[in-house]
Design a protein around this motif. Structure first.
Motif, PDB file in Angstrom:
ATOM      1  N   ALA A  70      47.302  51.361  33.056  1.00  0.00           N
ATOM      2  CA  ALA A  70      46.817  52.135  34.209  1.00  0.00           C
ATOM      3  C   ALA A  70      47.304  53.583  34.185  1.00  0.00           C
ATOM      4  CB  ALA A  70      47.257  51.476  35.514  1.00  0.00           C
TER       5      ALA A  70
ATOM      6  N   LEU B  51      41.365  48.578  38.242  1.00  0.00           N
ATOM      7  CA  LEU B  51      42.663  48.078  38.689  1.00  0.00           C
ATOM      8  C   LEU B  51      42.475  47.615  40.132  1.00  0.00           C
ATOM      9  CD1 LEU B  51      45.806  47.898  38.307  1.00  0.00           C
ATOM     10  CD2 LEU B  51      45.910  50.243  39.165  1.00  0.00           C
TER      11      LEU B  51
ATOM     12  N   PHE C 188      39.941  52.285  41.086  1.00  0.00           N
ATOM     13  CA  PHE C 188      41.107  51.614  41.682  1.00  0.00           C
ATOM     14  C   PHE C 188      40.677  51.025  43.026  1.00  0.00           C
ATOM     15  CE2 PHE C 188      45.212  52.254  44.202  1.00  0.00           C
ATOM     16  CZ  PHE C 188      45.724  51.033  43.806  1.00  0.00           C
TER      17      PHE C 188
ATOM     18  N   LEU D  46      50.205  46.457  32.468  1.00  0.00           N
ATOM     19  CA  LEU D  46      50.143  47.288  33.676  1.00  0.00           C
ATOM     20  C   LEU D  46      50.212  48.773  33.308  1.00  0.00           C
ATOM     21  CD1 LEU D  46      52.331  45.223  36.180  1.00  0.00           C
ATOM     22  CD2 LEU D  46      49.842  45.267  35.966  1.00  0.00           C
TER      23      LEU D  46
ATOM     24  N   ILE E  87      42.484  44.764  35.471  1.00  0.00           N
ATOM     25  CA  ILE E  87      43.881  44.416  35.718  1.00  0.00           C
ATOM     26  C   ILE E  87      43.983  44.064  37.201  1.00  0.00           C
ATOM     27  CG2 ILE E  87      46.278  45.254  35.659  1.00  0.00           C
ATOM     28  CD1 ILE E  87      45.105  45.341  32.870  1.00  0.00           C
TER      29      ILE E  87
END
Ligand code: ADP
Ligand code: 3PG
Ligand code: MG
Length: 379
Positions: free
Chosen positions: A177, A299, A186, A174, A330
């Motif tokens: 990011a 993300l 995002f 994580l 992610i």
């Protein structure tokens, strides 16, 4: 940047034979009719359990269930049916006598921690009592490490404390990011605007494109003065004006809307009183495709639509786009994973978080109470 991974992990422990390990896991998984229906968090906890048992540790698993009175008995049953022999102890008062008779490599799962009032109070006395049951403490419960609870935080003051393999993996993945490859996209969907606003604030600064979809987009439409009909929206005003002119911000330009008994696709300015916005439209997906196929880092948290009621195809299309883009990806969020479950998500993304609220808090704040507790503990 607050990000700090200066905590010890179980790989730093030299000697585990016969050591009593208090292993905090997040086994708060969905259970229906007494059966585990989504074992993702359990599966992801197995490597740490095996690492410890293979080295002869006595593993005492501590976990919680959110629901008051919720039981971990179905989790014990799942473990036992899946090659992980665990004895279930249904009351804390019986823990010590069971632990005293454990063999090296044995596993005990204790009942829902939250049946003890001291747990959620982060009580020193309950933490001391827990600590007295073991020799060392391991936090592999990243998913609950945004809670300052006794088994996450206070316990680290009384016993040598380490991170488990999943915890370290979550933090490491994580945290990419905070220093992503570019272009960085995002994508944020779902609901609960107040919990997700800090992420918009943070990533409007650092991402190249921020797409806000799902019910969250309705707050933007509302503050832009667009009609949103009877759609789901947070009642507060979040002063979103400051983002309207920022070219990074992307909103769904078209929408799937329920008008009467029909589903129609219309532009975001064409919503009428009584309409209910339920999903993103094809033009919105085309916009996403452009930026995602150009991205090197994506993300994603939150579905684009009300997937539980069938409005899920755009979310599935988005998942496919991300997995095919070649970007580092992610992904996290309980509902996000539920919405794309049929894709067999495990190998489609670079990393899938087991966390919900903890993922959001970590991304927003770059740390969590459970991380700070491990960093500060002297193991
Ligand atoms: P996650 O658990 O992945 O973080 P959230 O909990 O924030 O996601 O949001 C998921 C919820 O958002 C789901 O219940 C879904 O139905 C809802 N949702 C998304 N878009 C809409 C929409 N346009 N209208 C109503 N509900 C929506
Ligand atoms: C989660 O499901 O997000 C974690 O297990 C934390 O559960 P909680 O919201 O009940 O603290
Ligand atoms: Mg959710």
């Amino acid at each position: 940047m607050k990000y700090n991974k200066n905590f010890k992990t179980i790989q730093d422990i030299k000697h585990l034979q016969g050591v009593r390990v208090l292993l905090r896991l997040d086994l708060n998984v969905p259970i229906q009719n007494g059966k585990v229906v989504d074992p993702f968090r359990i599966t992801k906890a197995i490597p740490t359990i095996s690492y410890l048992t293979k080295r002869g540790a006595k593993v005492i698993i501590l976990s919680h269930k959110t629901e008051e009175g919720g039981s971990l008995a179905p989790v014990a049953e799942y473990l036992n049916h899946n090659g992980c022999k665990a004895v279930f102890v249904d009351a804390y008062k019986n823990a010590r006598s069971h632990i005293n008779t454990m063999v090296d490599g044995g596993i005990i799962l204790l009942e829902n921690l939250r049946s003890n009032p001291g747990e959620e109070e982060n009580s020193t006395s309950f933490a001391k009592e827990l600590a007295s049951l073991g020799d060392i403490y391991v936090n592999d419960a990243f998913g609950v490490s945004h809670r300052a609870h006794a088994s996450v935080c206070a316990i680290t003051k009384f016993i040598p404390s380490y991170a488990g393999l999943l915890f370290a993996d979550e933090v490491q993945n994580l945290a990419t990011a905070f220093d992503p490859q570019r272009p960085f996209v995002f994508v944020l969907g779902g609901a609960k605007f107040d919990t997700k606003l800090p992420l918009i604030e943070k990533f409007m600064k650092s991402a190249d494109h921020v797409f806000v979809g799902g019910a969250l987009a309705n707050n933007f439409f509302k503050e832009m003065g667009y009609e949103i009909g009877a759609s789901m929206v947070s009642p507060e005003n979040f002063n979103l004006k400051r983002y309207f002119k920022d070219a990074k911000l992307m909103l769904p330009v078209d929408l799937v809307v329920k008008r009467g008994s029909e589903n129609i696709v219309i532009d975001n300015k064409e919503v009428q009183p009584g309409d209910v916005i339920l999903d993103a439209g094809p033009k919105a997906l085309a916009d996403l495709k452009k930026v995602i196929f150009n991205a090197r880092y994506v993300l994603w948290n939150g579905p684009l639509g009300n997937y539980e009621h069938g409005y899920k195809q755009p979310t599935i299309n988005l998942a496919e786009m991300i997995s095919m883009s070649g970007a580092m990806s992610i992904v996290g969020g309980g509902d996000t994973l539920a919405a794309i479950a049929e894709l067999g998500t495990a190998d489609k993304f670079s990393f899938i978080s087991t966390a919900g609220g903890a993922m959001l808090d970590f991304l927003a704040n770059e740390t969590l109470p459970g991380i700070d507790a491990l960093v500060e503990s002297e193991s």
